[in-house]
Design a protein around this motif. Structure first.
Motif, PDB file in Angstrom:
ATOM      1  N   LEU A   1       3.051  -7.403  -4.386  1.00 21.31           N
ATOM      2  CA  LEU A   1       1.703  -7.953  -4.304  1.00 21.31           C
ATOM      3  C   LEU A   1       1.621  -9.280  -5.055  1.00 21.31           C
ATOM      4  O   LEU A   1       0.920 -10.196  -4.612  1.00 21.31           O
ATOM      5  CB  LEU A   1       0.667  -6.958  -4.833  1.00 21.31           C
ATOM      6  CG  LEU A   1      -0.790  -7.378  -4.680  1.00 21.31           C
ATOM      7  CD1 LEU A   1      -1.140  -7.716  -3.228  1.00 21.31           C
ATOM      8  CD2 LEU A   1      -1.716  -6.286  -5.215  1.00 21.31           C
TER       9      LEU A   1
ATOM     10  N   GLN B   1      -6.026   2.147  -9.824  1.00 17.44           N
ATOM     11  CA  GLN B   1      -5.438   2.285  -8.492  1.00 17.44           C
ATOM     12  C   GLN B   1      -6.451   2.055  -7.368  1.00 17.44           C
ATOM     13  O   GLN B   1      -6.129   1.430  -6.367  1.00 17.44           O
ATOM     14  CB  GLN B   1      -4.810   3.671  -8.330  1.00 17.44           C
ATOM     15  CG  GLN B   1      -3.563   3.883  -9.158  1.00 17.44           C
ATOM     16  CD  GLN B   1      -2.431   2.990  -8.731  1.00 17.44           C
ATOM     17  OE1 GLN B   1      -2.098   2.041  -9.412  1.00 17.44           O
ATOM     18  NE2 GLN B   1      -1.833   3.293  -7.617  1.00 17.44           N
TER      19      GLN B   1
ATOM     20  N   TYR C   1      -3.987  -2.996  -9.784  1.00 15.87           N
ATOM     21  CA  TYR C   1      -2.714  -2.286  -9.956  1.00 15.87           C
ATOM     22  C   TYR C   1      -2.172  -2.454 -11.370  1.00 15.87           C
ATOM     23  O   TYR C   1      -1.718  -1.504 -11.993  1.00 15.87           O
ATOM     24  CB  TYR C   1      -1.665  -2.769  -8.953  1.00 15.87           C
ATOM     25  CG  TYR C   1      -1.794  -2.168  -7.573  1.00 15.87           C
ATOM     26  CD1 TYR C   1      -1.650  -0.800  -7.365  1.00 15.87           C
ATOM     27  CD2 TYR C   1      -2.027  -2.975  -6.468  1.00 15.87           C
ATOM     28  CE1 TYR C   1      -1.744  -0.254  -6.098  1.00 15.87           C
ATOM     29  CE2 TYR C   1      -2.130  -2.436  -5.200  1.00 15.87           C
ATOM     30  CZ  TYR C   1      -1.987  -1.072  -5.020  1.00 15.87           C
ATOM     31  OH  TYR C   1      -2.079  -0.534  -3.766  1.00 15.87           O
TER      32      TYR C   1
ATOM     33  N   LEU D   1       0.821  -1.216   0.000  1.00 20.09           N
ATOM     34  CA  LEU D   1       0.000   0.000   0.000  1.00 20.09           C
ATOM     35  C   LEU D   1       0.854   1.266   0.000  1.00 20.09           C
ATOM     36  O   LEU D   1       0.503   2.253  -0.643  1.00 20.09           O
ATOM     37  CB  LEU D   1      -0.949   0.008   1.207  1.00 20.09           C
ATOM     38  CG  LEU D   1      -2.134  -0.944   1.109  1.00 20.09           C
ATOM     39  CD1 LEU D   1      -2.939  -0.918   2.405  1.00 20.09           C
ATOM     40  CD2 LEU D   1      -3.029  -0.602  -0.072  1.00 20.09           C
TER      41      LEU D   1
ATOM     42  N   GLY E   1      -6.980  -1.610  -6.799  1.00 14.24           N
ATOM     43  CA  GLY E   1      -5.785  -2.180  -6.179  1.00 14.24           C
ATOM     44  C   GLY E   1      -5.679  -1.819  -4.714  1.00 14.24           C
ATOM     45  O   GLY E   1      -5.405  -2.668  -3.857  1.00 14.24           O
ATOM     46  N   LEU E   2      -5.908  -0.543  -4.414  1.00 15.59           N
ATOM     47  CA  LEU E   2      -5.839  -0.080  -3.026  1.00 15.59           C
ATOM     48  C   LEU E   2      -6.921  -0.717  -2.153  1.00 15.59           C
ATOM     49  O   LEU E   2      -6.643  -1.154  -1.034  1.00 15.59           O
ATOM     50  CB  LEU E   2      -5.963   1.439  -2.971  1.00 15.59           C
ATOM     51  CG  LEU E   2      -4.778   2.247  -3.484  1.00 15.59           C
ATOM     52  CD1 LEU E   2      -5.156   3.716  -3.642  1.00 15.59           C
ATOM     53  CD2 LEU E   2      -3.596   2.093  -2.543  1.00 15.59           C
TER      54      LEU E   2
ATOM     55  N   GLY F   1      -6.580  -7.181  -6.224  1.00 20.37           N
ATOM     56  CA  GLY F   1      -5.683  -6.043  -6.067  1.00 20.37           C
ATOM     57  C   GLY F   1      -4.605  -6.027  -7.127  1.00 20.37           C
ATOM     58  O   GLY F   1      -4.279  -4.973  -7.696  1.00 20.37           O
TER      59      GLY F   1
ATOM     60  N   ALA G   1      -8.750  -3.556  -2.589  1.00 23.28           N
ATOM     61  CA  ALA G   1      -8.596  -4.998  -2.381  1.00 23.28           C
ATOM     62  C   ALA G   1      -7.401  -5.298  -1.480  1.00 23.28           C
ATOM     63  O   ALA G   1      -7.492  -6.143  -0.578  1.00 23.28           O
ATOM     64  CB  ALA G   1      -8.447  -5.709  -3.729  1.00 23.28           C
ATOM     65  N   THR G   2      -6.299  -4.595  -1.696  1.00 23.62           N
ATOM     66  CA  THR G   2      -5.119  -4.800  -0.850  1.00 23.62           C
ATOM     67  C   THR G   2      -5.402  -4.356   0.574  1.00 23.62           C
ATOM     68  O   THR G   2      -4.999  -5.022   1.537  1.00 23.62           O
ATOM     69  CB  THR G   2      -3.904  -4.051  -1.431  1.00 23.62           C
ATOM     70  OG1 THR G   2      -3.697  -4.488  -2.781  1.00 23.62           O
ATOM     71  CG2 THR G   2      -2.653  -4.299  -0.618  1.00 23.62           C
TER      72      THR G   2
END
Length: 138
Positions: free
Chosen positions: A31, A98, A93, A23, A101-102, A89, A104-105
């Motif tokens: 990731l 973004q 990404y 993150l 990705g952000l 994520g 889900a992560t």
């Protein structure tokens, strides 16, 4: 065969650190590594994941004997849930989305942190809920 509860919790702590770094840096490669680690845990069980191996080889020998055990199926299911979020994520990404990705992560990080800090495994609880629902439905 039941597993030492400290192993999955150690794995969750390492996972939380890895996902926090993802993150902060936006590293797709890191990731991707975590996604692979989740996949190995989901397919082979938490003992076959890289963090399970590290726990067995480097951490567990320095601890006293385990006093608590758990069935391996709930943590394995939790690894599959983590795999799903990490894969989403990773796609976000890699595709330049973004926010996906952000999000889900971040969700995977939240779950890993809960397990590492408080011993509360969301994926394990999901497993037990699914089992209860499917047993009632039969």
């Amino acid at each position: 065969m039941d597993i030492d509860v400290r192993g999955p919790r150690f794995g969750a702590a390492v996972t939380a650190v890895v996902l926090a770094v993802v993150l902060i840096t936006g590293s797709v490669w890191l990731l991707a590594w975590q996604t692979l680690a989740f996949a190995m845990g989901a397919v082979g069980g938490v003992g076959r994941s890289p963090y399970g191996w590290l726990f067995r080889r480097a951490v567990r020998p320095r601890l006293g004997p385990p006093t608590e055990f758990e069935a391996p199926e709930p943590p394995r299911f939790a690894q599959a849930v983590g795999l799903t979020f990490a894969a989403v994520g990773l796609v976000g990404y890699a595709a330049g989305v973004q926010g996906l990705g952000l999000a889900a992560t971040g969700a995977a990080l939240a779950a890993a942190f809960l397990n590492a800090a408080f011993g509360y495994c969301l994926g394990c609880e999901m497993y037990l809920l699914v089992r209860r629902v499917t047993v009632r439905a039969e």
